[in-house]
Write an enzyme that holds these catalytic residues in place. Structure first.
Site, PDB file in Angstrom:
ATOM      1  N   ASP A 191      46.729  47.945  45.725  1.00 57.35           N
ATOM      2  CA  ASP A 191      47.929  47.505  45.012  1.00 57.35           C
ATOM      3  C   ASP A 191      47.942  48.001  43.571  1.00 57.35           C
ATOM      4  O   ASP A 191      47.138  48.843  43.166  1.00 57.35           O
ATOM      5  CB  ASP A 191      48.102  45.972  45.101  1.00 57.35           C
ATOM      6  CG  ASP A 191      47.074  45.188  44.313  1.00 57.35           C
ATOM      7  OD1 ASP A 191      46.257  45.804  43.603  1.00 57.35           O
ATOM      8  OD2 ASP A 191      47.088  43.950  44.394  1.00 57.35           O
ATOM      9  N   HIS A 206      54.284  51.832  33.556  1.00 53.52           N
ATOM     10  CA  HIS A 206      54.820  53.145  33.944  1.00 53.52           C
ATOM     11  C   HIS A 206      56.110  53.479  33.212  1.00 53.52           C
ATOM     12  O   HIS A 206      56.358  54.647  32.882  1.00 53.52           O
ATOM     13  CB  HIS A 206      55.068  53.157  35.455  1.00 53.52           C
ATOM     14  CG  HIS A 206      55.592  54.472  35.961  1.00 53.52           C
ATOM     15  ND1 HIS A 206      54.854  55.632  35.930  1.00 53.52           N
ATOM     16  CD2 HIS A 206      56.801  54.809  36.485  1.00 53.52           C
ATOM     17  CE1 HIS A 206      55.575  56.624  36.412  1.00 53.52           C
ATOM     18  NE2 HIS A 206      56.764  56.163  36.757  1.00 53.52           N
TER      19      HIS A 206
HETATM   20  O1  T3D Z   1      46.656  38.381  45.931  1.00 50.37           O
HETATM   21  C1  T3D Z   1      45.697  38.971  45.467  1.00 50.37           C
HETATM   22  O2  T3D Z   1      44.909  38.406  44.720  1.00 50.37           O
HETATM   23  C2  T3D Z   1      45.490  40.402  45.813  1.00 50.37           C
HETATM   24  C3  T3D Z   1      45.151  41.257  44.684  1.00 50.37           C
HETATM   25  C4  T3D Z   1      44.087  42.078  44.742  1.00 50.37           C
HETATM   26  C5  T3D Z   1      43.813  43.047  43.677  1.00 50.37           C
HETATM   27  C6  T3D Z   1      42.346  43.399  43.516  1.00 50.37           C
HETATM   28  O3  T3D Z   1      41.963  43.735  42.426  1.00 50.37           O
HETATM   29  S1  T3D Z   1      41.306  43.319  44.881  1.00 50.37           S
HETATM   30  C7  T3D Z   1      39.737  43.816  44.188  1.00 50.37           C
HETATM   31  C8  T3D Z   1      39.036  42.671  43.490  1.00 50.37           C
HETATM   32  N1  T3D Z   1      37.836  43.114  42.805  1.00 50.37           N
HETATM   33  C9  T3D Z   1      36.682  43.354  43.411  1.00 50.37           C
HETATM   34  O4  T3D Z   1      36.548  43.269  44.622  1.00 50.37           O
HETATM   35  C10 T3D Z   1      35.501  43.703  42.504  1.00 50.37           C
HETATM   36  C11 T3D Z   1      34.435  42.596  42.600  1.00 50.37           C
HETATM   37  N2  T3D Z   1      33.365  42.844  41.637  1.00 50.37           N
HETATM   38  C12 T3D Z   1      32.413  43.763  41.827  1.00 50.37           C
HETATM   39  O5  T3D Z   1      32.414  44.504  42.807  1.00 50.37           O
HETATM   40  C13 T3D Z   1      31.350  43.833  40.796  1.00 50.37           C
HETATM   41  O6  T3D Z   1      31.263  42.586  40.143  1.00 50.37           O
HETATM   42  C14 T3D Z   1      31.618  44.937  39.743  1.00 50.37           C
HETATM   43  C15 T3D Z   1      31.435  46.299  40.415  1.00 50.37           C
HETATM   44  C16 T3D Z   1      33.023  44.821  39.141  1.00 50.37           C
HETATM   45  C17 T3D Z   1      30.605  44.785  38.577  1.00 50.37           C
HETATM   46  O7  T3D Z   1      29.310  44.733  39.097  1.00 50.37           O
HETATM   47  P1  T3D Z   1      28.124  44.238  38.149  1.00 50.37           P
HETATM   48  O8  T3D Z   1      26.851  44.398  38.923  1.00 50.37           O
HETATM   49  O9  T3D Z   1      28.233  44.904  36.831  1.00 50.37           O
HETATM   50  O10 T3D Z   1      28.422  42.696  37.837  1.00 50.37           O
HETATM   51  P2  T3D Z   1      28.223  41.449  38.828  1.00 50.37           P
HETATM   52  O11 T3D Z   1      26.838  40.909  38.670  1.00 50.37           O
HETATM   53  O12 T3D Z   1      28.685  41.756  40.203  1.00 50.37           O
HETATM   54  O13 T3D Z   1      29.273  40.409  38.207  1.00 50.37           O
HETATM   55  C18 T3D Z   1      29.005  39.757  36.957  1.00 50.37           C
HETATM   56  C19 T3D Z   1      29.759  38.445  36.991  1.00 50.37           C
HETATM   57  O14 T3D Z   1      31.164  38.748  37.059  1.00 50.37           O
HETATM   58  C20 T3D Z   1      29.440  37.640  38.241  1.00 50.37           C
HETATM   59  O15 T3D Z   1      29.541  36.266  37.913  1.00 50.37           O
HETATM   60  P3  T3D Z   1      28.189  35.348  37.783  1.00 50.37           P
HETATM   61  O16 T3D Z   1      27.476  35.449  39.072  1.00 50.37           O
HETATM   62  O17 T3D Z   1      27.417  35.972  36.652  1.00 50.37           O
HETATM   63  O18 T3D Z   1      28.712  33.986  37.478  1.00 50.37           O
HETATM   64  C21 T3D Z   1      30.566  37.979  39.181  1.00 50.37           C
HETATM   65  O19 T3D Z   1      30.838  37.008  40.149  1.00 50.37           O
HETATM   66  C22 T3D Z   1      31.720  38.087  38.195  1.00 50.37           C
HETATM   67  N3  T3D Z   1      32.787  38.925  38.737  1.00 50.37           N
HETATM   68  C23 T3D Z   1      32.798  40.246  38.905  1.00 50.37           C
HETATM   69  N4  T3D Z   1      33.939  40.648  39.456  1.00 50.37           N
HETATM   70  C24 T3D Z   1      34.674  39.509  39.645  1.00 50.37           C
HETATM   71  C25 T3D Z   1      33.942  38.423  39.174  1.00 50.37           C
HETATM   72  N5  T3D Z   1      34.407  37.163  39.236  1.00 50.37           N
HETATM   73  C26 T3D Z   1      35.641  37.001  39.773  1.00 50.37           C
HETATM   74  N6  T3D Z   1      36.383  37.998  40.254  1.00 50.37           N
HETATM   75  C27 T3D Z   1      35.953  39.270  40.202  1.00 50.37           C
HETATM   76  N7  T3D Z   1      36.745  40.281  40.647  1.00 50.37           N
END
Ligand code: T3D
Length: 264
Positions: free
Chosen positions: A146, A98
């Protein structure tokens, strides 16, 4: 510079930061967050860098916090330590984006979730690939929001839409993002890199001090009344009015020539 999870390079006065953990949709683990903060600080401090671009490798822009690392922390011996990442990583990353004295572009090449979406919202322009998607995924995993999204999102789309997006976490496609003010521009997937490269080089060849002043003035006005904002506008006009770029540009105008901006 290449460090685990984030790649930073500088070319033609454009600093490009690439989230680079495609196997995890470019989710941010501790190493990536540290590299991101270090890289952004270096780009912010480098006068040779006059525009910064954020983008991701592969199918995603950035999936926010790495949830595997997060769960390891929560189930480890010091679960409270997990939350240090907000003040130690996310907050200074947001402030650096920012506050830097140069324009920031987000080239949103795919899904941007949670803090990944928040990072894109801190950019001045979001150029989206047609297949890109935003999801405010925080509440879906039982968390607040956040990385500045409580501040940026209502300013971009208004408080009513911001609350709807934060409460639902639903996926917002590129065309809807454009319609509600979350995207600056949407381009076909295969044209994203070319379009962003052209825009970034154009901005990097522009009046950098004026861009920085506009960033400061607009950011200040977001939290202050008209009178105070007019004062800041006056100060920024004095500051940019003293620049070499202003002097050269008005002389070029009068000579009916194209100005050349040096960023000084
Ligand atoms: O203290 C703190 O930590 C607080 C901070 C928080 C800040 C935040 O950002 S909270 C939000 C965190 N993020 C999420 O909740 C998003 C989680 N991911 C998803 O909802 C989906 O993966 C996506 C919408 C991003 C993508 O979907 P898609 O269908 O294209 O992919 P997928 O099949 O879900 O994921 C592909 C791989 O990426 C998969 O791993 P695998 O099974 O092939 O080994 C999945 O686990 C991995 N992956 C995706 N997002 C994350 C992740 N691994 C770790 N962390 C992730 N956030």
């Amino acid at each position: 510079m290449t460090t685990p999870g984030v790649h930073v390079e500088v070319a033609e006065a454009v600093g490009t930061v690439t989230f680079d953990r495609p196997e995890a949709r470019n989710a941010l683990d501790d190493a990536a967050k540290t590299a991101l903060l270090t890289g952004l600080r270096e780009l912010a401090a480098d006068p040779g860098v006059r525009c910064v671009v954020l983008t991701g490798t592969g199918a995603a822009f950035c999936a926010g916090q790495d949830l595997r690392e997060h769960v390891r922390g929560l189930t480890g011996s010091s679960p409270a330590e997990v939350w240090r990442t907000v003040p130690e990583h996310y907050n200074p990353i947001a402030r650096t984006l920012h506050e830097m004295d140069k324009p920031v572009l987000a080239a949103v090449n795919g899904v941007a979730a949670g803090a990944g979406a928040s990072l894109a919202f801190l950019a001045d322009c979001r150029i989206l690939a047609a297949s890109a998607v935003f999801t405010l995924a925080f509440a879906g995993i039982g968390l607040s929001c956040d990385t500045g999204s409580s501040w940026t999102l209502p300013r971009l789309v208004g408080p009513t839409r911001a609350m709807e997006l934060l409460l639902s976490g639903r996926r917002v496609g590129a065309e809807e993002a454009l319609a509600i003010g979350l995207a600056t521009e949407v381009v076909p997937d295969e044209e994203l890199a070319t379009r962003v490269g052209t825009l970034a080089r154009t901005l990097a060849a522009g009046p950098t001090l004026a861009y920085a002043a506009i960033r400061r003035a607009v950011g200040y006005a977001a939290g202050h009344d008209l009178g105070a904002s007019l004062e800041v506008e006056a100060e920024e006009m004095r500051r940019t009015g003293a620049s070499a770029d202003h002097r050269a540009a008005v002389e070029a105008f009068l000579a009916k020539e194209r100005p050349t901006f040096t960023g000084t």
